[in-house]
Design a protein around this motif. Structure first.
Motif, PDB file in Angstrom:
ATOM      1  N   PRO A 271      -3.500  -2.761  12.985  1.00 51.05           N
ATOM      2  CA  PRO A 271      -2.513  -2.968  11.868  1.00 51.05           C
ATOM      3  C   PRO A 271      -1.215  -3.916  12.126  1.00 51.05           C
ATOM      4  O   PRO A 271      -0.925  -4.286  11.374  1.00 51.05           O
ATOM      5  N   HIS A 272      -0.909  -3.743  13.309  1.00 53.06           N
ATOM      6  CA  HIS A 272       0.149  -4.682  13.871  1.00 53.06           C
ATOM      7  C   HIS A 272      -0.091  -6.189  13.628  1.00 53.06           C
ATOM      8  O   HIS A 272       0.876  -6.966  13.211  1.00 53.06           O
ATOM      9  N   HIS A 273      -1.324  -6.473  14.174  1.00 57.33           N
ATOM     10  CA  HIS A 273      -1.800  -7.802  14.060  1.00 57.33           C
ATOM     11  C   HIS A 273      -1.681  -8.469  12.443  1.00 57.33           C
ATOM     12  O   HIS A 273      -1.606  -9.565  12.369  1.00 57.33           O
ATOM     13  N   LEU A 274      -2.039  -7.624  11.564  1.00 56.23           N
ATOM     14  CA  LEU A 274      -2.056  -7.895  10.187  1.00 56.23           C
ATOM     15  C   LEU A 274      -0.744  -7.845   9.429  1.00 56.23           C
ATOM     16  O   LEU A 274      -0.660  -8.031   8.544  1.00 56.23           O
ATOM     17  N   GLY A 275       0.138  -7.400  10.185  1.00 52.47           N
ATOM     18  CA  GLY A 275       1.476  -7.228   9.756  1.00 52.47           C
ATOM     19  C   GLY A 275       1.829  -6.064   8.954  1.00 52.47           C
ATOM     20  O   GLY A 275       2.748  -6.098   7.919  1.00 52.47           O
ATOM     21  N   MET A 276       1.134  -4.894   9.304  1.00 53.18           N
ATOM     22  CA  MET A 276       1.472  -3.339   8.507  1.00 53.18           C
ATOM     23  C   MET A 276       2.544  -2.913   8.880  1.00 53.18           C
ATOM     24  O   MET A 276       2.984  -2.980  10.335  1.00 53.18           O
ATOM     25  N   THR A 277       3.493  -2.078   7.961  1.00 49.91           N
ATOM     26  CA  THR A 277       4.468  -1.340   8.575  1.00 49.91           C
ATOM     27  C   THR A 277       4.557  -0.070   8.012  1.00 49.91           C
ATOM     28  O   THR A 277       3.876   0.088   6.495  1.00 49.91           O
ATOM     29  N   VAL A 278       4.275   1.004   8.599  1.00 49.89           N
ATOM     30  CA  VAL A 278       4.373   2.350   7.963  1.00 49.89           C
ATOM     31  C   VAL A 278       5.588   2.647   7.384  1.00 49.89           C
ATOM     32  O   VAL A 278       6.694   2.822   8.230  1.00 49.89           O
TER      33      VAL A 278
ATOM     34  N   VAL B 290       1.228 -10.348   1.922  1.00 51.44           N
ATOM     35  CA  VAL B 290      -0.087 -11.184   2.197  1.00 51.44           C
ATOM     36  C   VAL B 290       0.559 -12.656   2.537  1.00 51.44           C
ATOM     37  O   VAL B 290       1.627 -13.143   1.886  1.00 51.44           O
ATOM     38  N   THR B 291      -0.095 -13.398   3.428  1.00 54.71           N
ATOM     39  CA  THR B 291       0.202 -14.429   4.205  1.00 54.71           C
ATOM     40  C   THR B 291      -1.006 -15.355   4.047  1.00 54.71           C
ATOM     41  O   THR B 291      -2.075 -14.798   3.735  1.00 54.71           O
ATOM     42  N   PRO B 292      -0.807 -16.629   4.309  1.00 52.95           N
ATOM     43  CA  PRO B 292      -1.916 -17.646   3.962  1.00 52.95           C
ATOM     44  C   PRO B 292      -3.255 -17.182   4.841  1.00 52.95           C
ATOM     45  O   PRO B 292      -4.078 -17.678   4.526  1.00 52.95           O
ATOM     46  N   SER B 293      -2.792 -16.777   6.050  1.00 57.56           N
ATOM     47  CA  SER B 293      -4.235 -16.329   7.049  1.00 57.56           C
ATOM     48  C   SER B 293      -4.780 -15.138   6.389  1.00 57.56           C
ATOM     49  O   SER B 293      -5.984 -14.885   6.788  1.00 57.56           O
ATOM     50  N   GLY B 294      -4.363 -14.435   5.301  1.00 53.67           N
ATOM     51  CA  GLY B 294      -5.014 -13.375   4.768  1.00 53.67           C
ATOM     52  C   GLY B 294      -5.664 -13.640   3.365  1.00 53.67           C
ATOM     53  O   GLY B 294      -5.982 -12.698   2.668  1.00 53.67           O
ATOM     54  N   LEU B 295      -5.822 -14.963   3.216  1.00 53.62           N
ATOM     55  CA  LEU B 295      -6.248 -15.340   1.800  1.00 53.62           C
ATOM     56  C   LEU B 295      -7.810 -15.687   2.008  1.00 53.62           C
ATOM     57  O   LEU B 295      -8.182 -16.199   2.995  1.00 53.62           O
ATOM     58  N   ASN B 296      -8.719 -15.624   0.780  1.00 55.25           N
ATOM     59  CA  ASN B 296      -9.919 -15.871   0.835  1.00 55.25           C
ATOM     60  C   ASN B 296      -9.918 -17.362   0.436  1.00 55.25           C
ATOM     61  O   ASN B 296      -9.255 -18.151   0.007  1.00 55.25           O
TER      62      ASN B 296
ATOM     63  N   ARG C 298      -1.664 -12.455  -4.381  1.00 50.93           N
ATOM     64  CA  ARG C 298      -1.543 -13.774  -3.851  1.00 50.93           C
ATOM     65  C   ARG C 298      -0.639 -13.872  -2.514  1.00 50.93           C
ATOM     66  O   ARG C 298       0.117 -12.661  -2.193  1.00 50.93           O
ATOM     67  N   ASP C 299      -0.527 -14.970  -1.776  1.00 51.54           N
ATOM     68  CA  ASP C 299       0.312 -15.330  -0.826  1.00 51.54           C
ATOM     69  C   ASP C 299       1.764 -14.755  -1.158  1.00 51.54           C
ATOM     70  O   ASP C 299       2.160 -15.254  -2.412  1.00 51.54           O
ATOM     71  N   GLY C 300       2.484 -14.289  -0.510  1.00 57.20           N
ATOM     72  CA  GLY C 300       3.791 -13.626  -0.784  1.00 57.20           C
ATOM     73  C   GLY C 300       3.935 -12.408  -1.233  1.00 57.20           C
ATOM     74  O   GLY C 300       4.988 -11.934  -1.304  1.00 57.20           O
ATOM     75  N   ASP C 301       2.764 -11.797  -1.934  1.00 49.40           N
ATOM     76  CA  ASP C 301       2.881 -10.606  -2.282  1.00 49.40           C
ATOM     77  C   ASP C 301       3.103  -9.535  -1.547  1.00 49.40           C
ATOM     78  O   ASP C 301       2.466  -9.442  -0.520  1.00 49.40           O
ATOM     79  N   GLN C 302       4.123  -8.404  -1.673  1.00 48.44           N
ATOM     80  CA  GLN C 302       3.917  -7.445  -0.840  1.00 48.44           C
ATOM     81  C   GLN C 302       3.027  -6.309  -1.399  1.00 48.44           C
ATOM     82  O   GLN C 302       3.241  -5.926  -2.669  1.00 48.44           O
ATOM     83  N   LEU C 303       2.369  -5.889  -0.428  1.00 49.54           N
ATOM     84  CA  LEU C 303       1.301  -4.689  -1.050  1.00 49.54           C
ATOM     85  C   LEU C 303       1.622  -3.554  -0.574  1.00 49.54           C
ATOM     86  O   LEU C 303       2.203  -3.285   0.689  1.00 49.54           O
ATOM     87  N   VAL C 304       1.674  -2.365  -1.200  1.00 49.18           N
ATOM     88  CA  VAL C 304       1.923  -0.990  -0.827  1.00 49.18           C
ATOM     89  C   VAL C 304       0.741  -0.191  -1.108  1.00 49.18           C
ATOM     90  O   VAL C 304       0.183  -0.039  -2.368  1.00 49.18           O
ATOM     91  N   ALA C 305       0.275   0.632   0.055  1.00 42.85           N
ATOM     92  CA  ALA C 305      -0.968   1.642   0.059  1.00 42.85           C
ATOM     93  C   ALA C 305      -0.108   2.979  -0.039  1.00 42.85           C
ATOM     94  O   ALA C 305       0.540   3.202   0.987  1.00 42.85           O
ATOM     95  N   VAL C 306      -0.415   3.512  -1.097  1.00 40.63           N
ATOM     96  CA  VAL C 306       0.089   5.068  -1.363  1.00 40.63           C
ATOM     97  C   VAL C 306      -1.211   6.061  -1.325  1.00 40.63           C
ATOM     98  O   VAL C 306      -1.966   6.083  -2.135  1.00 40.63           O
ATOM     99  N   ALA C 307      -1.170   6.637  -0.354  1.00 39.45           N
ATOM    100  CA  ALA C 307      -2.140   7.733  -0.080  1.00 39.45           C
ATOM    101  C   ALA C 307      -1.726   9.037  -0.284  1.00 39.45           C
ATOM    102  O   ALA C 307      -0.695   9.604   0.131  1.00 39.45           O
ATOM    103  N   THR C 308      -2.704   9.706  -0.909  1.00 36.84           N
ATOM    104  CA  THR C 308      -2.293  11.232  -1.338  1.00 36.84           C
ATOM    105  C   THR C 308      -3.664  11.951  -1.430  1.00 36.84           C
ATOM    106  O   THR C 308      -4.786  11.345  -1.460  1.00 36.84           O
TER     107      THR C 308
END
Length: 121
Positions: free
Chosen positions: A4-11, A25-31, A73-83
């Protein structure tokens, strides 16, 4: 370094009723199409799923499913919300919405079930 740290995740929040994890999302995370790789989105959802499902028990995944609705896309902040959807004694199912930004549109929906048991003392 953890995955998770390698991918840049923050809890952002971690608890048994709601867990939120973010990444940008960074360029290294694009398809090959220039959008966020499905594996990156899955990894974000899976991290939120792992944290929430292990908040009160020792849990391992037995089944997961991810539906993609929109591209990120590149630069988007993604937030995963788990319930939690349903938490029983030996099985629990969780819903994880991956959103663009804190309150933005849902770009993917993850459902996962874990086998659970008491945490060792």
């Amino acid at each position: 370094m953890s995955y998770p740290h390698h991918l840049g995740m923050t809890v952002l929040e971690a608890g048994p009723e709601r867990t939120r994890v973010s990444l940008t999302v960074t360029p290294s995370g694009l398809n090959m199409h220039g959008s966020a790789h499905g594996g990156l989105i899955f990894s974000l959802a899976d991290e939120a799923f792992a944290l929430i499902s292990n908040a009160t028990a020792q849990a391992v995944a037995v089944e997961t499913h991810l539906s993609f609705f929109r591209a990120a896309r590149d630069g988007d902040q993604l937030v995963a919300v788990a319930t939690p959807e349903r938490v029983g004694r030996t099985l629990a199912t969780y819903r994880v919405e991956v959103r663009r930004g804190a309150g933005g549109e849902v770009i993917a929906l993850f459902l996962g079930t874990v086998s659970r048991r008491e945490k060792p003392a």
